[in-house]
Design an enzyme around this catalytic site. Structure first.
Site, short mmCIF file in Angstrom:
data_model
loop_
_atom_site.label_atom_id
_atom_site.label_comp_id
_atom_site.label_asym_id
_atom_site.label_seq_id
_atom_site.Cartn_x
_atom_site.Cartn_y
_atom_site.Cartn_z
N TYR A 176 0.85 -1.19 0.00
CA TYR A 176 0.00 0.00 0.00
C TYR A 176 0.89 1.24 0.00
O TYR A 176 1.44 1.64 1.04
CB TYR A 176 -0.92 0.02 1.23
CG TYR A 176 -1.92 -1.11 1.31
CD1 TYR A 176 -2.20 -1.91 0.21
CD2 TYR A 176 -2.60 -1.37 2.50
CE1 TYR A 176 -3.12 -2.94 0.29
CE2 TYR A 176 -3.53 -2.40 2.58
CZ TYR A 176 -3.79 -3.18 1.48
OH TYR A 176 -4.71 -4.20 1.58
N ALA A 211 -17.94 -2.99 -0.95
CA ALA A 211 -17.72 -3.09 -2.39
C ALA A 211 -17.11 -1.83 -2.97
O ALA A 211 -17.58 -1.27 -3.95
CB ALA A 211 -19.03 -3.44 -3.10
N THR A 215 -22.54 2.17 -0.46
CA THR A 215 -22.93 3.42 0.20
C THR A 215 -24.09 4.08 -0.54
O THR A 215 -24.74 4.98 0.00
CB THR A 215 -21.77 4.43 0.25
OG1 THR A 215 -21.44 4.83 -1.10
CG2 THR A 215 -20.55 3.81 0.92
N GLY A 216 -24.30 3.68 -1.79
CA GLY A 216 -25.38 4.25 -2.60
C GLY A 216 -25.01 5.49 -3.37
O GLY A 216 -25.80 5.96 -4.20
#
Length: 309
Positions: A57, A197, A202-203
């Site tokens: 990372y 995902a 969260t939409g």
């Protein structure tokens, strides 16, 4: 916050693990190091005492940020890192572990994962060195990430895998067929990554608040293809309905669904936003009824089947 035992170890992990992929930069738009150090420290204040990073990372930068943020809190934290697939021969693995320990400013890691399997390097060699690191007290638990059932079974012939880290969410349920039963049988912990995902659950990608721009690595991920975002809408609608009923966010419902899976040890969720961090933390207290869980299971399965068709 609530805590669960990690497999057969004596390690207690928080039900929410702070995922530190974003903090390294690289594929993600990164906030300043100061902002991210505060986010880690805020997570600790909220009871999230488990932190997940990797040498890959940001080429170690994420580990360095974790080390800075948690200095002085070592005994109160569970710190996990990962060795890259190109460093799985014994000499390279040990060097990677020593570098990670230096970055993290600690003298041991609670969990050390094989980040991705490498079929060109015998797993027996890798596990032999991991076993030595464990015997020497440099790591407390051995983990495997992104392993197939066959790769996991082979690794277990050469030592104890204490925990796996697979992609698992309402839109990624591939582990349920074979890997979950195997982990149940052998008391192997499961720490889910991409628990929401990569933001889909969260939409925000369905309500017009966010779009995947051309420089965003998620643009090439299949779940973010326009046709798949459209197919995911029924699941987002159910999440929205439940969130409104319970006066929580969609992500809280999605994380709560994971935490209601008896096989799960902890849901890894990363964020550089303190508001989202607070929401993620509250997910441990969101209760879903049997009917609500069945509803989510069914719509999730239907959506995944439609995308995979």
């Amino acid at each position: 916050m609530k805590y669960r035992q990690l497999g057969k170890t004596d390690i207690q992990v928080s039900e929410i693990t702070f995922g530190c992929w974003e903090l390294g930069g690289g594929q993600w738009d990164k906030q300043s190091d100061e902002v991210n150090i505060r986010a880690i420290q805020k997570a600790f204040e909220l009871g999230i005492h488990t932190f997940d990073t990797a040498e890959g990372y940001g080429q170690g930068h994420s580990e360095q940020i974790v080390g800075q943020a948690l200095e002085g809190k070592r005994k109160e934290c569970v710190i996990a890192s990962k060795v890259s697939r190109s460093h799985l021969n014994p000499a390279d693995l040990r060097k990677s572990a020593e570098t990670s320990l230096k970055h993290l400013r600690v003298d041991y890691m609670d969990i050390y994962y094989i980040h991705w399997p490498n079929d060109d390097i015998p797993i027996s060699d890798t596990m032999s060195e991991l076993n030595k690191l464990k015997e020497e007290g440099l790591i407390r638990a051995i983990g495997a990430s992104n392993f197939s059932i066959n790769q996991l079974q082979e690794a277990m012939k050469h030592g104890r895998i204490d925990v796996i880290q697979p992609e698992y969410s309402l839109l990624h349920r591939g582990i349920e067929a074979e890997i979950v039963p195997y982990c149940e049988e052998h008391s192997i912990g499961i720490m889910s990554y991409s628990s929401i995902a990569k933001g889909i659950l969260t939409g925000v990608f369905h309500n017009g608040k966010a779009v995947v721009n051309d420089t965003d690595f998620r643009k090439e991920r299949r779940l973010f293809f326009p046709e798949h975002l459209k197919q995911e809408q029924p699941l987002i609608d159910v999440l929205k309905s439940l969130a409104e009923q319970k006066q929580v966010s969609l992500s809280e419902i999605a994380i709560s669904w994971l935490l209601h899976q008896p096989v799960l040890t902890s849901a890894i969720v990363g964020t550089q936003n303190e508001k989202h961090l607070a929401e993620n933390t509250r997910a441990v207290d969101v209760k879903l009824t049997e009917d609500e869980l069945k509803q989510l299971d069914q719509i999730s399965a239907d959506v995944i089947a439609g995308i995979d068709a």
